[in-house]
Scaffold this motif. Structure first.
Motif, PDB file in Angstrom:
ATOM      1  N   ALA A   6     -13.290 -45.107 -14.725  1.00  0.00           N
ATOM      2  CA  ALA A   6     -12.287 -44.115 -13.916  1.00  0.00           C
ATOM      3  C   ALA A   6     -11.395 -45.004 -13.110  1.00  0.00           C
ATOM      4  CB  ALA A   6     -13.045 -43.062 -13.153  1.00  0.00           C
ATOM      5  N   SER A   7     -11.732 -45.990 -12.539  1.00  0.00           N
ATOM      6  CA  SER A   7     -10.664 -46.847 -11.643  1.00  0.00           C
ATOM      7  C   SER A   7      -9.526 -47.269 -12.393  1.00  0.00           C
ATOM      8  CB  SER A   7     -11.493 -48.016 -11.093  1.00  0.00           C
ATOM      9  OG  SER A   7     -11.769 -48.989 -12.118  1.00  0.00           O
ATOM     10  N   LYS A   8      -9.685 -47.281 -13.773  1.00  0.00           N
ATOM     11  CA  LYS A   8      -8.564 -47.817 -14.520  1.00  0.00           C
ATOM     12  C   LYS A   8      -8.318 -46.570 -15.545  1.00  0.00           C
ATOM     13  CE  LYS A   8     -10.674 -52.410 -14.900  1.00  0.00           C
ATOM     14  NZ  LYS A   8      -9.778 -53.277 -14.417  1.00  0.00           N
ATOM     15  N   GLN A   9      -8.817 -45.692 -15.663  1.00  0.00           N
ATOM     16  CA  GLN A   9      -8.691 -44.293 -16.375  1.00  0.00           C
ATOM     17  C   GLN A   9      -8.462 -44.594 -17.801  1.00  0.00           C
ATOM     18  OE1 GLN A   9      -5.128 -42.576 -13.452  1.00  0.00           O
ATOM     19  NE2 GLN A   9      -6.580 -40.984 -14.191  1.00  0.00           N
ATOM     20  N   VAL A  10      -9.324 -45.261 -18.512  1.00  0.00           N
ATOM     21  CA  VAL A  10      -9.431 -45.611 -19.876  1.00  0.00           C
ATOM     22  C   VAL A  10     -10.848 -45.228 -20.392  1.00  0.00           C
ATOM     23  CG1 VAL A  10      -8.263 -47.520 -19.435  1.00  0.00           C
ATOM     24  CG2 VAL A  10     -10.538 -47.946 -19.224  1.00  0.00           C
ATOM     25  N   SER A  11     -10.684 -45.090 -21.883  1.00  0.00           N
ATOM     26  CA  SER A  11     -11.952 -44.867 -22.510  1.00  0.00           C
ATOM     27  C   SER A  11     -12.875 -46.022 -22.632  1.00  0.00           C
ATOM     28  CB  SER A  11     -11.686 -44.660 -24.056  1.00  0.00           C
ATOM     29  OG  SER A  11     -11.150 -45.656 -24.657  1.00  0.00           O
ATOM     30  N   LEU A  12     -13.969 -45.873 -23.117  1.00  0.00           N
ATOM     31  CA  LEU A  12     -15.118 -46.791 -23.104  1.00  0.00           C
ATOM     32  C   LEU A  12     -14.726 -48.195 -24.058  1.00  0.00           C
ATOM     33  CD1 LEU A  12     -18.569 -45.298 -23.064  1.00  0.00           C
ATOM     34  CD2 LEU A  12     -17.292 -46.243 -21.066  1.00  0.00           C
ATOM     35  N   GLY A  13     -13.829 -47.775 -25.121  1.00  0.00           N
ATOM     36  CA  GLY A  13     -13.247 -48.887 -25.980  1.00  0.00           C
ATOM     37  C   GLY A  13     -12.080 -49.545 -25.251  1.00  0.00           C
ATOM     38  N   GLU A  14     -11.389 -49.076 -24.539  1.00  0.00           N
ATOM     39  CA  GLU A  14     -10.195 -49.796 -23.845  1.00  0.00           C
ATOM     40  C   GLU A  14     -10.920 -50.641 -22.782  1.00  0.00           C
ATOM     41  OE1 GLU A  14      -6.739 -46.623 -24.147  1.00  0.00           O
ATOM     42  OE2 GLU A  14      -8.391 -46.015 -22.997  1.00  0.00           O
ATOM     43  N   LEU A  15     -12.071 -50.071 -22.290  1.00  0.00           N
ATOM     44  CA  LEU A  15     -12.760 -50.924 -20.924  1.00  0.00           C
ATOM     45  C   LEU A  15     -13.245 -52.035 -21.448  1.00  0.00           C
ATOM     46  CD1 LEU A  15     -13.550 -50.636 -18.074  1.00  0.00           C
ATOM     47  CD2 LEU A  15     -15.644 -49.635 -18.524  1.00  0.00           C
ATOM     48  N   PHE A  16     -14.255 -51.820 -22.659  1.00  0.00           N
ATOM     49  CA  PHE A  16     -15.182 -53.019 -22.826  1.00  0.00           C
ATOM     50  C   PHE A  16     -14.468 -53.889 -23.836  1.00  0.00           C
ATOM     51  CE2 PHE A  16     -18.464 -49.848 -21.609  1.00  0.00           C
ATOM     52  CZ  PHE A  16     -18.699 -50.416 -20.399  1.00  0.00           C
ATOM     53  N   LEU A  17     -13.350 -53.612 -24.439  1.00  0.00           N
ATOM     54  CA  LEU A  17     -12.607 -54.457 -25.476  1.00  0.00           C
ATOM     55  C   LEU A  17     -11.708 -55.296 -24.695  1.00  0.00           C
ATOM     56  CD1 LEU A  17     -12.325 -52.660 -28.659  1.00  0.00           C
ATOM     57  CD2 LEU A  17     -14.110 -53.880 -27.964  1.00  0.00           C
ATOM     58  N   ASN A  18     -11.515 -55.045 -23.334  1.00  0.00           N
ATOM     59  CA  ASN A  18     -10.722 -56.002 -22.295  1.00  0.00           C
ATOM     60  C   ASN A  18     -11.388 -57.161 -21.547  1.00  0.00           C
ATOM     61  OD1 ASN A  18      -9.576 -56.473 -19.532  1.00  0.00           O
ATOM     62  ND2 ASN A  18      -7.885 -55.905 -20.808  1.00  0.00           N
ATOM     63  N   GLN A  19     -11.251 -58.290 -21.894  1.00  0.00           N
ATOM     64  CA  GLN A  19     -12.102 -59.194 -21.529  1.00  0.00           C
ATOM     65  C   GLN A  19     -12.120 -59.164 -19.755  1.00  0.00           C
ATOM     66  OE1 GLN A  19     -11.014 -63.259 -22.177  1.00  0.00           O
ATOM     67  NE2 GLN A  19     -12.719 -64.121 -21.470  1.00  0.00           N
ATOM     68  N   GLN A  20     -10.891 -59.013 -19.120  1.00  0.00           N
ATOM     69  CA  GLN A  20     -11.129 -58.729 -17.675  1.00  0.00           C
ATOM     70  C   GLN A  20     -11.883 -57.741 -17.129  1.00  0.00           C
ATOM     71  OE1 GLN A  20     -10.459 -61.196 -15.185  1.00  0.00           O
ATOM     72  NE2 GLN A  20     -11.027 -59.610 -13.776  1.00  0.00           N
ATOM     73  N   SER A  21     -11.739 -56.651 -18.036  1.00  0.00           N
ATOM     74  CA  SER A  21     -12.576 -55.416 -17.480  1.00  0.00           C
ATOM     75  C   SER A  21     -14.172 -55.692 -17.956  1.00  0.00           C
ATOM     76  CB  SER A  21     -12.445 -54.419 -18.418  1.00  0.00           C
ATOM     77  OG  SER A  21     -11.081 -53.770 -18.088  1.00  0.00           O
ATOM     78  N   ARG A  22     -14.517 -56.453 -18.928  1.00  0.00           N
ATOM     79  CA  ARG A  22     -15.854 -56.855 -18.893  1.00  0.00           C
ATOM     80  C   ARG A  22     -16.340 -57.781 -17.884  1.00  0.00           C
ATOM     81  NH1 ARG A  22     -14.030 -57.861 -24.196  1.00  0.00           N
ATOM     82  NH2 ARG A  22     -14.472 -60.280 -24.140  1.00  0.00           N
ATOM     83  N   TRP A  57     -22.086 -65.126 -22.710  1.00  0.00           N
ATOM     84  CA  TRP A  57     -21.475 -64.711 -24.008  1.00  0.00           C
ATOM     85  C   TRP A  57     -22.220 -63.486 -24.490  1.00  0.00           C
ATOM     86  CZ3 TRP A  57     -23.668 -64.974 -28.775  1.00  0.00           C
ATOM     87  CH2 TRP A  57     -24.854 -65.528 -28.913  1.00  0.00           C
ATOM     88  N   ILE A  58     -23.508 -63.408 -24.359  1.00  0.00           N
ATOM     89  CA  ILE A  58     -24.360 -62.492 -24.998  1.00  0.00           C
ATOM     90  C   ILE A  58     -24.074 -60.919 -24.324  1.00  0.00           C
ATOM     91  CG2 ILE A  58     -26.631 -61.315 -25.316  1.00  0.00           C
ATOM     92  CD1 ILE A  58     -27.619 -64.336 -26.017  1.00  0.00           C
ATOM     93  N   CYS A  59     -23.875 -61.048 -22.881  1.00  0.00           N
ATOM     94  CA  CYS A  59     -23.530 -60.061 -22.190  1.00  0.00           C
ATOM     95  C   CYS A  59     -22.346 -59.398 -22.582  1.00  0.00           C
ATOM     96  CB  CYS A  59     -23.617 -60.372 -20.434  1.00  0.00           C
ATOM     97  SG  CYS A  59     -25.096 -60.721 -20.018  1.00  0.00           S
ATOM     98  N   HIS A  60     -21.172 -60.350 -22.816  1.00  0.00           N
ATOM     99  CA  HIS A  60     -20.163 -59.829 -23.292  1.00  0.00           C
ATOM    100  C   HIS A  60     -20.154 -59.131 -24.688  1.00  0.00           C
ATOM    101  CE1 HIS A  60     -16.773 -61.116 -20.299  1.00  0.00           C
ATOM    102  NE2 HIS A  60     -17.682 -62.100 -19.914  1.00  0.00           N
ATOM    103  N   LEU A  61     -20.782 -59.997 -25.355  1.00  0.00           N
ATOM    104  CA  LEU A  61     -21.074 -59.136 -26.945  1.00  0.00           C
ATOM    105  C   LEU A  61     -21.510 -57.772 -26.693  1.00  0.00           C
ATOM    106  CD1 LEU A  61     -20.832 -59.391 -29.705  1.00  0.00           C
ATOM    107  CD2 LEU A  61     -23.146 -60.738 -29.692  1.00  0.00           C
TER     108      LEU A  61
END
Length: 325
Positions: free
Chosen positions: A199-215, A258-262
């Motif tokens: 919500a702080s970025k107003q994005v979908s889960l795909g947009e959130l977790f496919l962005n490295q900085q957001s991860r 790297w596993i957490c990011h995956l």
């Protein structure tokens, strides 16, 4: 099949309660819906609910015979499920407490840790931790995207009656627990990223977790919550289908980064288009539950003297967005 049923009412109709209504109606369990305003009453009376489960099947649920206006209700119930947001919970409990039988109980299915707000009602509260996601689609169909489970635990620390398994299964799997706080904190941590951070970025889960900085920010958020949980000596209980915060958050017991990011990438791919409830609240210019998600973490951390800058940033950012809307 049950031959005798507890009396059940539902106050507050939304995505979560509709999923429960679907299970009750499929099992032919009697229930009442307490409507707070006339327009909602008429809408539900005139228009069957359209519900699509994870199997893709669309079911029409006619609620006409289940409806009553709250002010007209004369019945008393064994259980009243409360489906409002946290900020309205006190009002809903006050409004429905006269409808409980002497041994009746509320079932609170809010996010966060709502039981902490009402310690004087501990003996009358069952906490419900929701392990599924249901959204309202553009055609007003309620869509449940994953099977999930409903975890139920007495606020006083015991397991609820096993009849709940018969009331809702197999359409909604039920887990009965005497470790409610462990499940509550696990879900709170998950919500802190899929609701709070998204919500702080107003994005979908795909947009959130496919962005490295957001991860990176998501893992920082979870690490802070893990520290608070460990200081509070909360033993994490993992919601079925979810992943342990103790392994995602940094520090002892964590997986390699790297596993957490995956794991987060896979989550983003699986739920790519999902805009979770708090994101949808901002989309619709509604007040969010941030004070009861990341805000709860900040409040507990401050009492413990633990620094949680990422959670503080999320709370501040969402409050700024609320003011803009």
């Amino acid at each position: 099949m049950l031959t005798t049923y507890p009396s059940i009412a539902i106050s507050g109709i939304g995505s979560v309660t509709v999923t429960i209504i679907h299970a009750l109606s499929q099992n032919q369990i009697p229930f009442k819906i307490l409507c707070r305003n006339q327009s909602r009453f008429q809408s539900l009376k005139n228009n069957p609910i359209s519900f699509q489960g994870p199997n893709g099947k669309i079911v029409k649920i006619d609620l006409m015979s289940h409806l009553t206006m709250t002010q007209d209700n004369q019945e008393k119930f064994d259980y009243i499920l409360i489906g409002c947001k946290n900020q309205n919970l006190s009002e809903y409990l006050e409004e429905t407490k006269s409808f409980l039988k002497p041994n009746g109980k509320w079932v609170l299915i809010q996010n966060g840790i709502p039981e902490l707000q009402f310690k004087s009602y501990t003996d009358k509260i069952i906490g419900g931790v929701v392990g599924w996601n249901t959204q309202t689609l553009s055609d007003h169909t309620y869509y449940q995207s994953n099977v999930g489970s409903l975890i139920l635990g007495e606020a006083k620390g015991t397991k609820p009656d096993s009849l709940w398994e018969k009331l809702l299964s197999p359409f909604l799997p039920v887990v009965l627990t005497d470790k409610l706080s462990g499940f509550r904190w696990h879900k709170l941590a998950i919500n802190s990223i899929i609701n709070g951070l998204a919500a702080s970025k107003q994005v979908s889960l795909g947009e959130l977790f496919l962005n490295q900085q957001s991860r990176v920010e998501a893992l920082e958020t979870l690490t802070e919550i893990k520290q608070v949980m460990n200081r509070l000596e909360i033993t994490e209980q993992v919601v079925p289908g979810s992943f342990p915060i103790q392994k995602l958050g940094g520090g002892p017991g964590s997986l390699p980064r790297w596993i957490c990011h995956l794991i987060l990438i896979l989550l983003g791919l699986k739920y790519f288009r999902i805009r979770t409830s708090m994101v949808q609240d901002l989309d619709a210019n509604r007040k969010t539950e941030i004070d009861f998600i990341n805000g709860e973490v900040v409040k507990k951390a401050n009492k413990l003297g633990i620094s949680v800058p990422r959670n503080e940033w999320i709370v501040q950012k969402i409050k700024e967005l609320e003011l803009k809307n």
